[in-house]
Design a protein around this motif. Structure first.
Motif, short mmCIF file in Angstrom:
data_model
loop_
_atom_site.label_atom_id
_atom_site.label_comp_id
_atom_site.label_asym_id
_atom_site.label_seq_id
_atom_site.Cartn_x
_atom_site.Cartn_y
_atom_site.Cartn_z
N GLY A 63 39.60 92.66 47.57
CA GLY A 63 40.27 92.83 46.55
C GLY A 63 41.89 93.35 47.36
N THR A 64 42.50 94.45 47.00
CA THR A 64 43.89 94.54 47.62
C THR A 64 44.24 95.95 48.09
OG1 THR A 64 45.04 92.87 45.94
CG2 THR A 64 46.06 94.65 46.60
N VAL A 65 44.73 96.33 48.74
CA VAL A 65 45.02 97.25 48.57
C VAL A 65 46.55 98.11 49.14
CG1 VAL A 65 44.78 99.28 51.32
CG2 VAL A 65 43.19 98.45 51.27
N GLU A 66 47.15 98.47 48.29
CA GLU A 66 48.23 99.19 47.62
C GLU A 66 48.90 99.85 48.26
OE1 GLU A 66 48.67 99.31 43.60
OE2 GLU A 66 48.40 97.47 43.59
N GLY A 67 49.10 99.78 50.17
CA GLY A 67 49.09 100.56 50.72
C GLY A 67 49.49 100.10 52.16
N ASP A 68 48.69 101.14 53.23
CA ASP A 68 48.40 101.22 54.70
C ASP A 68 46.87 100.99 54.84
OD1 ASP A 68 51.35 100.31 55.40
OD2 ASP A 68 51.44 102.92 55.95
N LEU A 69 46.25 100.61 55.31
CA LEU A 69 45.07 100.34 55.73
C LEU A 69 44.77 100.55 57.13
CD1 LEU A 69 42.13 100.22 54.86
CD2 LEU A 69 42.37 97.57 55.57
N VAL A 70 43.94 101.38 57.57
CA VAL A 70 43.67 102.05 58.79
C VAL A 70 42.38 102.42 58.93
CG1 VAL A 70 44.17 104.20 60.62
CG2 VAL A 70 46.39 103.77 58.86
N VAL A 71 41.69 101.98 60.00
CA VAL A 71 40.13 101.75 59.94
C VAL A 71 39.42 101.74 61.67
CG1 VAL A 71 38.25 99.65 60.35
CG2 VAL A 71 40.37 99.31 58.58
N GLY A 72 38.41 102.31 61.68
CA GLY A 72 37.62 102.67 62.71
C GLY A 72 35.82 102.39 62.36
N ALA A 73 35.76 100.54 62.96
CA ALA A 73 34.67 100.34 62.14
C ALA A 73 34.26 99.12 63.33
CB ALA A 73 34.93 98.91 60.93
N GLY A 74 32.90 98.70 63.26
CA GLY A 74 32.34 97.50 63.58
C GLY A 74 33.11 96.22 63.50
N THR A 75 32.87 95.87 62.37
CA THR A 75 33.52 94.45 61.99
C THR A 75 34.44 94.80 60.80
OG1 THR A 75 31.37 93.20 62.83
CG2 THR A 75 32.42 92.34 61.63
N VAL A 76 35.82 94.54 60.78
CA VAL A 76 36.40 94.53 59.90
C VAL A 76 36.84 92.25 58.95
CG1 VAL A 76 38.78 95.28 59.06
CG2 VAL A 76 37.71 96.19 60.29
N THR A 77 37.24 92.65 58.29
CA THR A 77 36.95 91.37 57.35
C THR A 77 38.14 91.41 56.22
OG1 THR A 77 34.56 90.21 58.20
CG2 THR A 77 36.01 88.86 56.45
N ILE A 78 39.34 90.82 56.73
CA ILE A 78 40.57 90.88 55.73
C ILE A 78 40.32 89.67 54.43
CG2 ILE A 78 42.56 91.59 55.14
CD1 ILE A 78 41.17 93.71 56.12
N ASN A 79 40.13 89.19 53.49
CA ASN A 79 39.50 87.86 52.85
C ASN A 79 41.26 88.68 51.30
OD1 ASN A 79 37.92 86.35 54.07
ND2 ASN A 79 36.72 88.05 53.06
N GLY A 80 41.14 89.64 51.22
CA GLY A 80 42.38 90.13 50.01
C GLY A 80 43.54 90.11 51.06
N THR A 81 43.78 90.40 49.45
CA THR A 81 45.98 92.31 50.04
C THR A 81 45.59 93.48 50.86
OG1 THR A 81 46.39 90.00 49.20
CG2 THR A 81 47.56 92.06 49.77
N VAL A 82 46.98 93.41 52.15
CA VAL A 82 46.99 94.42 52.21
C VAL A 82 48.39 94.69 52.24
CG1 VAL A 82 47.81 97.00 54.35
CG2 VAL A 82 44.89 95.31 54.64
N ASP A 83 49.10 95.62 51.49
CA ASP A 83 50.06 96.15 50.95
C ASP A 83 51.28 96.61 51.80
OD1 ASP A 83 52.90 95.26 49.68
OD2 ASP A 83 52.03 95.86 47.60
N GLY A 84 51.30 96.69 53.44
CA GLY A 84 51.80 97.78 54.42
C GLY A 84 51.13 97.42 55.14
N ASP A 85 50.70 98.04 55.99
CA ASP A 85 50.81 98.36 57.58
C ASP A 85 48.91 98.42 58.19
OD1 ASP A 85 53.55 97.32 58.15
OD2 ASP A 85 52.95 99.71 59.21
N LEU A 86 48.80 97.60 59.06
CA LEU A 86 46.79 97.04 59.37
C LEU A 86 46.85 98.44 60.39
CD1 LEU A 86 43.66 96.53 58.94
CD2 LEU A 86 44.11 94.68 59.99
N VAL A 87 46.09 99.18 60.66
CA VAL A 87 45.83 99.90 61.75
C VAL A 87 44.40 100.14 61.90
CG1 VAL A 87 46.37 102.04 63.52
CG2 VAL A 87 48.28 101.31 61.45
N VAL A 88 44.04 99.23 63.51
CA VAL A 88 42.28 99.08 62.84
C VAL A 88 42.01 99.37 64.95
CG1 VAL A 88 43.05 96.55 63.18
CG2 VAL A 88 41.20 96.60 62.45
N GLY A 89 40.99 99.85 64.67
CA GLY A 89 40.08 99.87 66.37
C GLY A 89 39.09 99.34 65.53
N SER A 90 38.02 98.08 66.32
CA SER A 90 37.05 97.66 66.06
C SER A 90 36.83 96.75 67.25
CB SER A 90 37.58 96.42 65.07
OG SER A 90 36.20 96.45 64.56
#
Length: 373
Positions: A63-90
């Motif tokens: 789907g859609t994240v209307e803002g920043d997305l901060v993630v700490g996870a094993g696997t991250v899959t982005i098929n939709g939209t992040v309407d901001g920054d993506l900060v990820v440790g994965s």
């Protein structure tokens, strides 16, 4: 990818996490902004109207994240939209959708087949931009294997063990292939650049001398106790050094788990302020301990091991602080030279890190036991 550059990427990522969570806490309640679990999914058609902080096993954003997305996870899959920054440790990141802002990633593997609106900053084992991938501004990386088949509108700046580009670059391209890197199949091995290696070694030596001068000026007793511990108890220092590295990894995982559990517990009883504080303190702890490890492993261990080697050879020659500094300079030069050798430098550096950390640990333990009544 060099250990040193990956550590810098890790510290930077933790810094981004702290800043991001601080903004979230300042902005109000965090109960609805934090998600955790084995599998977290933002379904197609679903919209999250705020920043989102995710800790868990796997994250899928359809789907859609209307803002920043901060993630700490094993696997991250982005098929939709992040309407901001993506900060990820994965471990793995697959970006097939769109991130309108920056992407900052400290990952094992990242594949970009979608669109990054602004900069892509990555510390990764493997970085791939497919022929459908696009970076709207600059691509900056410290990575192992890099393949760029897509489009970068701005500049490319990075360091890699292997780099292959068939895509387009709108700006400048400055990629350094590390010494000793494995060439692509069918490609000849590139010789190590002795001038570059000597230059990096000289910078490292000067940095170690700077910390050594500060140590002899401000905490001479601690420095002498550390190098003495290494000469007197080499096996003990090696064991304690390994224990400290293992302890860092254990506390890193434990702090993350505790941080998430406390945030969920406080959030469930509407104590959003305490939930935010627990996250802030946890990330601050991770940042401080990681920064301390980076400084110690990068400079302090060379100083301690170098002085110990020189004292072992000189056998009490140094009677003044200047003579002691001269011994430190000679010993540090030997250590830096050994760790700069392309074929074995990484192994030597790991040994130096273990012994140096262990020596400082033994010295601290002896000091602590003496001050106890």
């Amino acid at each position: 990818m060099s250990i040193r550059r990956f550590r810098y990427a890790l510290v930077g990522l933790l810094g981004f996490l702290i800043i991001g969570v601080g903004v979230a806490v300042a902005g109000g309640g965090v109960n609805d902004k934090i998600l955790s679990g084995e599998l977290i999914t933002i379904e197609a058609g679903e919209t999250v109207p705020h920043d989102l902080y995710v800790f868990g096993g796997n994250l899928v954003v359809d789907g859609t994240v209307e803002g920043d997305l901060v993630v700490g996870a094993g696997t991250v899959t982005i098929n939709g939209t992040v309407d901001g920054d993506l900060v990820v440790g994965s471990g793995q990141v697959f970006l097939a959708g769109e991130v309108t802002g920056d992407v900052r990633a400290g990952v094992g593997e990242i594949t970009v087949g979608g669109t990054v609106g602004e900069d892509l900053l990555a510390g990764a084992g493997t970085l791939t931009i497919t022929d459908t991938g696009e970076v709207g501004e600059d691509l900056i990386f410290a990575a192992g294997d890099v393949r760029m088949d897509g489009a970068v509108v701005g500049d490319i700046l990075g360091t890699a063990s292997a780099y292959d580009r068939s895509g387009t670059v709108g700006g400048s391209e400055d990629v350094t292939i590390e010494a000793g890197a494995q060439p692509e199949p069918g490609q000849p091995s590139a010789p190590d650049d002795p001038v570059r290696i000597a230059g990096e070694g000289l910078r490292q030596w000067v940095s170690v001398l700077f910390f050594g001068a500060l140590g002899l000026l401000l905490v001479p007793g601690a420095l002498r106790a550390s190098e003495s511990a290494l000469r007197r108890r080499p096996l003990a220092t090696a064991g304690i050094g390994l224990g400290l590295l293992l302890g860092y990894l254990i506390q890193f995982i434990a702090v993350i788990l505790l941080m998430v559990l406390l945030a969920i517990a406080f959030g469930s009883i509407t104590l959003d302020g305490l939930a935010g504080i627990s996250i802030w303190l946890g990330l601050l702890d991770l940042f401080v301990t990681t920064f301390a490890l980076v400084v110690s492993a990068s400079f302090l261990v060379d100083m301690v091991v170098g002085l110990a080697l020189a004292q072992l050879v000189a056998r009490g020659w140094a009677k003044s602080r200047w003579q002691e500094f001269a011994l430190l300079a000679v010993g540090a030069f030997v250590v830096v030279a050994a760790t700069s050798i392309p074929a074995i430098g990484g192994i030597v550096k790991l040994v130096v890190i273990v012994l140096g950390l262990g020596a400082m640990g033994v010295a601290f333990g002896e000091w602590w036991s003496r001050r106890r009544p």
